[in-house]
Design a protein around this motif. Structure first.
Motif, PDB file in Angstrom:
ATOM      1  N   LEU A  66       0.848  -0.986  -0.143  1.00  0.00           N
ATOM      2  CA  LEU A  66      -0.060  -0.036   0.092  1.00  0.00           C
ATOM      3  C   LEU A  66       0.756   1.261   0.153  1.00  0.00           C
ATOM      4  CD1 LEU A  66      -2.701  -1.199   2.596  1.00  0.00           C
ATOM      5  CD2 LEU A  66      -3.344  -0.639   0.139  1.00  0.00           C
ATOM      6  N   ALA A  67       1.758   1.360   0.761  1.00  0.00           N
ATOM      7  CA  ALA A  67       2.871   2.450   0.608  1.00  0.00           C
ATOM      8  C   ALA A  67       3.405   2.727  -0.630  1.00  0.00           C
ATOM      9  CB  ALA A  67       3.941   2.269   1.927  1.00  0.00           C
ATOM     10  N   SER A  68       3.788   1.696  -1.046  1.00  0.00           N
ATOM     11  CA  SER A  68       4.618   1.636  -2.635  1.00  0.00           C
ATOM     12  C   SER A  68       3.358   2.226  -3.606  1.00  0.00           C
ATOM     13  CB  SER A  68       4.880   0.421  -2.993  1.00  0.00           C
ATOM     14  OG  SER A  68       3.881  -0.528  -3.575  1.00  0.00           O
ATOM     15  N   HIS A  69       2.091   2.189  -3.176  1.00  0.00           N
ATOM     16  CA  HIS A  69       1.190   3.059  -3.935  1.00  0.00           C
ATOM     17  C   HIS A  69       0.697   4.267  -3.786  1.00  0.00           C
ATOM     18  CE1 HIS A  69       0.907  -1.251  -5.729  1.00  0.00           C
ATOM     19  NE2 HIS A  69       0.231  -0.943  -6.762  1.00  0.00           N
ATOM     20  N   GLY A  70       1.348   4.943  -2.770  1.00  0.00           N
ATOM     21  CA  GLY A  70       1.315   6.314  -2.534  1.00  0.00           C
ATOM     22  C   GLY A  70       0.321   6.399  -1.381  1.00  0.00           C
ATOM     23  N   TYR A  71       0.422   5.553  -0.084  1.00  0.00           N
ATOM     24  CA  TYR A  71      -0.415   5.814   0.913  1.00  0.00           C
ATOM     25  C   TYR A  71       0.442   5.876   2.116  1.00  0.00           C
ATOM     26  CZ  TYR A  71      -4.434   4.376  -1.962  1.00  0.00           C
ATOM     27  OH  TYR A  71      -5.376   4.409  -2.798  1.00  0.00           O
ATOM     28  N   LEU A  72      -0.040   6.570   3.165  1.00  0.00           N
ATOM     29  CA  LEU A  72       0.861   6.613   4.438  1.00  0.00           C
ATOM     30  C   LEU A  72       0.033   5.644   5.482  1.00  0.00           C
ATOM     31  CD1 LEU A  72       1.092  10.295   5.041  1.00  0.00           C
ATOM     32  CD2 LEU A  72       2.837   8.789   4.438  1.00  0.00           C
ATOM     33  N   VAL A  73       0.936   4.548   5.657  1.00  0.00           N
ATOM     34  CA  VAL A  73       0.297   3.271   6.353  1.00  0.00           C
ATOM     35  C   VAL A  73       0.651   3.188   7.914  1.00  0.00           C
ATOM     36  CG1 VAL A  73      -0.013   0.751   6.471  1.00  0.00           C
ATOM     37  CG2 VAL A  73       0.378   2.083   4.137  1.00  0.00           C
ATOM     38  N   ASP A  74      -0.262   2.852   8.665  1.00  0.00           N
ATOM     39  CA  ASP A  74       0.127   3.086  10.098  1.00  0.00           C
ATOM     40  C   ASP A  74      -0.289   1.856  10.643  1.00  0.00           C
ATOM     41  OD1 ASP A  74       0.890   3.393  13.067  1.00  0.00           O
ATOM     42  OD2 ASP A  74      -0.429   5.274  13.150  1.00  0.00           O
ATOM     43  N   ILE A  75       0.377   0.885  11.016  1.00  0.00           N
ATOM     44  CA  ILE A  75       0.046  -0.502  11.624  1.00  0.00           C
ATOM     45  C   ILE A  75      -0.050  -0.212  13.106  1.00  0.00           C
ATOM     46  CG2 ILE A  75       0.289  -2.942  11.938  1.00  0.00           C
ATOM     47  CD1 ILE A  75       2.179  -2.755   9.577  1.00  0.00           C
ATOM     48  N   TRP A  76      -1.611  -0.429  13.674  1.00  0.00           N
ATOM     49  CA  TRP A  76      -1.920  -0.363  15.026  1.00  0.00           C
ATOM     50  C   TRP A  76      -2.907  -1.251  15.531  1.00  0.00           C
ATOM     51  CZ3 TRP A  76       0.427   3.287  18.114  1.00  0.00           C
ATOM     52  CH2 TRP A  76      -0.224   3.689  19.223  1.00  0.00           C
ATOM     53  N   ALA A  77      -2.466  -1.734  16.799  1.00  0.00           N
ATOM     54  CA  ALA A  77      -3.200  -2.914  17.310  1.00  0.00           C
ATOM     55  C   ALA A  77      -4.109  -2.383  18.302  1.00  0.00           C
ATOM     56  CB  ALA A  77      -2.342  -3.825  17.755  1.00  0.00           C
ATOM     57  N   ALA A  78      -4.424  -1.090  18.832  1.00  0.00           N
ATOM     58  CA  ALA A  78      -5.298  -0.422  19.553  1.00  0.00           C
ATOM     59  C   ALA A  78      -6.293   0.243  19.211  1.00  0.00           C
ATOM     60  CB  ALA A  78      -4.512   0.237  20.691  1.00  0.00           C
ATOM     61  N   ASP A  79      -6.298   1.720  19.459  1.00  0.00           N
ATOM     62  CA  ASP A  79      -7.527   2.355  18.950  1.00  0.00           C
ATOM     63  C   ASP A  79      -7.232   2.899  17.650  1.00  0.00           C
ATOM     64  OD1 ASP A  79      -9.307   4.562  18.582  1.00  0.00           O
ATOM     65  OD2 ASP A  79      -9.406   5.119  20.616  1.00  0.00           O
ATOM     66  N   ASP A  80      -7.926   2.456  16.743  1.00  0.00           N
ATOM     67  CA  ASP A  80      -7.803   2.660  15.283  1.00  0.00           C
ATOM     68  C   ASP A  80      -7.850   4.403  15.079  1.00  0.00           C
ATOM     69  OD1 ASP A  80      -7.312   0.434  14.885  1.00  0.00           O
ATOM     70  OD2 ASP A  80      -9.089   0.077  13.319  1.00  0.00           O
ATOM     71  N   ARG A  81      -8.988   5.021  15.807  1.00  0.00           N
ATOM     72  CA  ARG A  81      -9.112   6.487  15.431  1.00  0.00           C
ATOM     73  C   ARG A  81      -8.079   7.183  15.806  1.00  0.00           C
ATOM     74  NH1 ARG A  81     -14.630   9.075  16.362  1.00  0.00           N
ATOM     75  NH2 ARG A  81     -13.706  10.646  15.087  1.00  0.00           N
ATOM     76  N   PHE A  82      -7.519   7.017  17.043  1.00  0.00           N
ATOM     77  CA  PHE A  82      -6.376   7.452  17.838  1.00  0.00           C
ATOM     78  C   PHE A  82      -5.169   7.344  16.702  1.00  0.00           C
ATOM     79  CE2 PHE A  82      -2.169   7.106  19.813  1.00  0.00           C
ATOM     80  CZ  PHE A  82      -2.252   8.168  20.439  1.00  0.00           C
ATOM     81  N   ALA A  83      -4.924   6.363  15.982  1.00  0.00           N
ATOM     82  CA  ALA A  83      -3.662   6.003  15.221  1.00  0.00           C
ATOM     83  C   ALA A  83      -3.962   6.920  13.789  1.00  0.00           C
ATOM     84  CB  ALA A  83      -3.881   4.632  14.381  1.00  0.00           C
ATOM     85  N   ALA A  84      -5.189   7.054  13.260  1.00  0.00           N
ATOM     86  CA  ALA A  84      -5.631   8.258  12.360  1.00  0.00           C
ATOM     87  C   ALA A  84      -5.259   9.333  12.715  1.00  0.00           C
ATOM     88  CB  ALA A  84      -6.912   7.797  11.767  1.00  0.00           C
ATOM     89  N   ALA A  85      -5.681   9.662  13.898  1.00  0.00           N
ATOM     90  CA  ALA A  85      -5.449  11.172  14.574  1.00  0.00           C
ATOM     91  C   ALA A  85      -3.825  11.409  14.670  1.00  0.00           C
ATOM     92  CB  ALA A  85      -6.105  11.473  15.607  1.00  0.00           C
ATOM     93  N   ARG A  86      -3.072  10.527  15.165  1.00  0.00           N
ATOM     94  CA  ARG A  86      -1.658  10.534  15.195  1.00  0.00           C
ATOM     95  C   ARG A  86      -1.032  10.763  13.653  1.00  0.00           C
ATOM     96  NH1 ARG A  86       2.113   5.475  17.493  1.00  0.00           N
ATOM     97  NH2 ARG A  86       1.585   4.867  15.221  1.00  0.00           N
ATOM     98  N   VAL A  87      -1.367   9.942  12.747  1.00  0.00           N
ATOM     99  CA  VAL A  87      -0.790  10.269  11.300  1.00  0.00           C
ATOM    100  C   VAL A  87      -1.272  11.893  10.870  1.00  0.00           C
ATOM    101  CG1 VAL A  87      -0.834   9.577   9.244  1.00  0.00           C
ATOM    102  CG2 VAL A  87      -0.982   7.918  10.880  1.00  0.00           C
ATOM    103  N   ALA A  88      -2.389  12.068  11.206  1.00  0.00           N
ATOM    104  CA  ALA A  88      -2.920  13.480  10.903  1.00  0.00           C
ATOM    105  C   ALA A  88      -1.994  14.546  11.199  1.00  0.00           C
ATOM    106  CB  ALA A  88      -4.232  13.833  11.334  1.00  0.00           C
ATOM    107  N   THR A  89      -1.635  14.401  12.581  1.00  0.00           N
ATOM    108  CA  THR A  89      -0.525  15.410  13.154  1.00  0.00           C
ATOM    109  C   THR A  89       0.644  15.829  12.492  1.00  0.00           C
ATOM    110  OG1 THR A  89       0.374  14.057  14.800  1.00  0.00           O
ATOM    111  CG2 THR A  89      -1.749  15.152  15.276  1.00  0.00           C
ATOM    112  N   LEU A  90       1.005  14.667  11.696  1.00  0.00           N
ATOM    113  CA  LEU A  90       2.493  14.645  10.963  1.00  0.00           C
ATOM    114  C   LEU A  90       2.456  15.708   9.860  1.00  0.00           C
ATOM    115  CD1 LEU A  90       3.059  10.852  10.562  1.00  0.00           C
ATOM    116  CD2 LEU A  90       4.079  12.485  12.395  1.00  0.00           C
ATOM    117  N   ASP A  91       1.275  16.341   9.499  1.00  0.00           N
ATOM    118  CA  ASP A  91       1.035  17.241   8.403  1.00  0.00           C
ATOM    119  C   ASP A  91       1.393  18.635   8.631  1.00  0.00           C
ATOM    120  OD1 ASP A  91       0.111  17.541   5.676  1.00  0.00           O
ATOM    121  OD2 ASP A  91      -1.416  18.558   6.171  1.00  0.00           O
ATOM    122  N   SER A  92       1.766  19.011  10.046  1.00  0.00           N
ATOM    123  CA  SER A  92       1.811  20.083  10.613  1.00  0.00           C
ATOM    124  C   SER A  92       3.402  20.434  10.571  1.00  0.00           C
ATOM    125  CB  SER A  92       1.334  20.255  11.941  1.00  0.00           C
ATOM    126  OG  SER A  92       1.614  19.336  12.994  1.00  0.00           O
TER     127      SER A  92
END
Length: 237
Positions: free
Chosen positions: A99-125
Motif C-alpha cells: 500500500l505504501a508503494s502505491h502512495g499511502y501513509l500506512v500506520d499498523i496499530w493494534a489498539a484504537d484505530d481512530r487514535f492512530a489516524a489522528a496521530r498520523v494527521a498530526t504529521l502534516d503540521s
C-alpha cells in the motif's frame, strides 16, 4: 535485556500454540492466537506469535523499505491497518509495504484505530511529512478481529473513505446500524498457496483503496476476476 530461560524450551514452544475459541453470531467458532498477549515480567519481551520450525520467525522477515528517504511530492491518503487478535505488526509487512508503494501513509496499530489516524494527521503540521498527509481521505483496514475494529472506526470517523474487513466477523454497533461508506470484506474459503494469497489480497486492497480515495475505475472490483482461486460474491450497493 537477556536473562536465563524461565521455562524449558518444550514448555515455551507449547505456549506459542495457545489459542482461545470464541463463538460467532452465526453459530460458528473462531480461534485466536494468544501468544502476543503474553509478556515477560523481567525483560518486557512479548511472546512471538509467529514461529517457523519451532523458532521465532520474525527474524526471517525481510522488508523492502528504506529509512530517511526523501518524501515524494503530493499529498497521500492515510491507511490504518489493524492486526488480528494475537498477531503482530511484522506479520503484515507485505500488505503495508504494498500500500505504501502505491502512495499511502500506512500506520499498523493494534489498539484504537481512530487514535492512530489522528496521530498520523498530526504529521502534516511539522517534520518531514508536513504538507504530505491527506487525513481527509482515511481508510481503515483490518484482519480478523482487527477487521471488526476497522468497520467500527470507519463508522465513527467522518473522514473515513472506506473500510475493508479481511476474514473477520463483524461486532459492535455497525452490525445493527450498517455503514454508509464503501466496505469490502474478504473471506478465506479454503486452502491456498501463501504467496498467491498475498498477491491476491494486495491486488484487491490496492484496487479498493485507489477506488475509494482517488475515484479511479477499478475493473478488478467490478468485472471478472483474473484469479481462479477467487470466488467473488457481490452485494447490491
Amino acid at each position: 535485556m537477556t536473562h536465563p530461560a524461565l521455562v524449558d524450551e518444550a514448555t515455551f514452544a507449547a505456549i506459542q500454540g495457545m489459542r482461545a475459541a470464541r463463538p460467532t453470531q452465526h453459530g460458528h467458532t473462531r480461534t485466536y492466537i494468544l501468544t502476543e498477549l503474553g509478556q515477560c515480567r523481567l525483560c518486557g519481551r512479548r511472546l512471538d506469535s509467529h514461529w517457523v520450525n519451532r523458532r521465532p520467525g520474525f527474524d526471517a522477515v525481510r522488508d523492502h523499505a528504506f529509512t530517511d528517504v526523501p518524501v515524494a511530492a503530493n499529498q497521500f491518503p492515510v491507511v490504518v491497518l489493524a492486526p488480528g487478535m494475537g498477531f503482530a505488526a511484522p506479520q503484515y509487512t507485505r500488505l503495508a509495504e504494498n500500500l505504501a508503494s502505491h502512495g499511502y501513509l500506512v500506520d499498523i496499530w493494534a489498539a484504537d484505530d481512530r487514535f492512530a489516524a489522528a496521530r498520523v494527521a498530526t504529521l502534516d503540521s511539522s517534520g518531514r511529512f508536513a504538507g504530505h498527509v491527506d487525513a481527509a481521505r482515511t481508510i481503515y483496514l483490518g484482519h480478523s478481529f482487527g477487521g471488526a475494529a476497522a468497520l467500527e472506526a470507519c463508522s465513527a470517523d467522518p473522514h473515513c473513505a472506506g473500510a475493508a474487513d479481511l476474514d473477520g466477523t463483524q461486532y459492535g454497533t455497525v452490525v445493527h446500524t450498517g455503514l454508509t461508506k464503501p466496505i469490502r470484506t474478504q473471506l478465506a474459503l479454503g486452502p491456498i498457496n501463501g504467496g498467491d494469497a498475498l498477491t491476491i489480497t494486495n491486488a484487491y486492497l490496492t484496487a479498493f483503496a485507489d477506488h475509494v480515495t482517488r475515484s479511479r475505475p477499478e475493473p478488478l472490483l467490478t468485472g471478472l476476476t483474473p484469479y481462479p482461486q477467487v470466488d467473488v460474491q457481490r452485494t447490491a450497493s
